[in-house]
Design an enzyme around this catalytic site. Sequence first.
Site, PDB file in Angstrom:
ATOM      1  N   ASP A   1       0.281  33.321  48.265  1.00 50.77           N
ATOM      2  CA  ASP A   1       1.196  33.644  47.177  1.00 50.77           C
ATOM      3  C   ASP A   1       2.331  32.635  47.113  1.00 50.77           C
ATOM      4  O   ASP A   1       2.656  31.987  48.126  1.00 50.77           O
ATOM      5  CB  ASP A   1       1.772  35.048  47.375  1.00 50.77           C
TER       6      ASP A   1
ATOM      7  N   ARG B   1       0.772  42.392  51.937  1.00 50.84           N
ATOM      8  CA  ARG B   1       1.551  43.182  50.983  1.00 50.84           C
ATOM      9  C   ARG B   1       1.125  44.650  51.004  1.00 50.84           C
ATOM     10  O   ARG B   1       1.954  45.546  50.854  1.00 50.84           O
ATOM     11  CB  ARG B   1       1.416  42.598  49.579  1.00 50.84           C
TER      12      ARG B   1
ATOM     13  N   ASP C   1       6.044  42.745  46.938  1.00 52.56           N
ATOM     14  CA  ASP C   1       6.810  41.633  47.506  1.00 52.56           C
ATOM     15  C   ASP C   1       8.040  41.374  46.632  1.00 52.56           C
ATOM     16  O   ASP C   1       8.290  42.092  45.657  1.00 52.56           O
ATOM     17  CB  ASP C   1       5.951  40.375  47.660  1.00 52.56           C
TER      18      ASP C   1
ATOM     19  N   TYR D   1      -0.457  35.824  60.628  1.00 47.00           N
ATOM     20  CA  TYR D   1       0.727  35.691  59.776  1.00 47.00           C
ATOM     21  C   TYR D   1       1.985  36.134  60.518  1.00 47.00           C
ATOM     22  O   TYR D   1       1.931  37.000  61.402  1.00 47.00           O
ATOM     23  CB  TYR D   1       0.595  36.566  58.527  1.00 47.00           C
TER      24      TYR D   1
END
Length: 306
Positions: A49, A184, A91, A77
């Site tokens: 993203d 997310r 987000d 991550y």
Amino acid sequence: MVSRQSRRGRDISGILLLDKPVGYTSNQVLQRVKRLYNAKKLGHTGSLDPIATGLLPLCFGEATKVSRFLLDADKCYLSTFQLGQSTNTCDTEGEVISERPVEINRKQIEQALSEFMGDIQQIPPMHSAIKRNGQPLYKLARQGIELELEPRKVTVHNLKLINLSQDVCSLELEVSCSKGFYIRSLARDLGEALGCGAHVSALRRLAVGGFQINDAISLNELEGIEDAAQLDQYLMQADDGLGHLPGVQLSPDAAYYLCRGQAVRAADSPATGWVRLYTDGMRFLGVGQVMDDGRIAPKRLFHGGS
């Protein structure tokens, strides 16, 4: 006068480990790198993203044949969740749809996180690239269309609370997960489990398969290099992205028939699964799949080896 070769682009092959900057889509970064290298063919291995930074392997030329294996690889991550607010995109790019007080402690957070370990069922966010009847969900979401999505099985290998702010309104997590996992969605679901809501405020990808962020180069660094030969030094071999697959050595005869589309046998072949194929020492031929009868069928072969 521009040569025909420069108009077509350079026919180069390899994998570039790029540290994606914030504020760009993966495709925007890809196009800049493609122009920088004057590359004929370039693809990425799963988008990040715009708010995300971190490891984005880019595959040039023949190396695009292994991109699916990187897309399917496990990933790691580092993400920051903002507690107390839920957004429609899960987000910071979305609109705040609810605000609730944060009345929890570290023990409650760690207890809630334990429920997300291992094999779990996860519902993807509406703002995602998953397609429904040929349309990406994010395009439908922008039109105000909300669909009931089916949960998908994903795996969380490791979930670690790295930091918790003093006001308990922000936390940092390290997440190692399988393909198809959405950070997310984790923020959304954790926020609901805690009763306060949450969204992703920062995201950085640390690893893809065996590739690590420490081995990546930034876009700014790349754009500061003018010499094509120096740029090419950052390209890795295609099979460097396939370390999670067992390697199989083929005899010259077996390699000959494999490269002509025939299934072959190898003495050190595993019983099932995908394999990396080599001959003449360490010359990489491509990727094959072991069939039920033990023979290896060619699937993704490289012209002239790697």
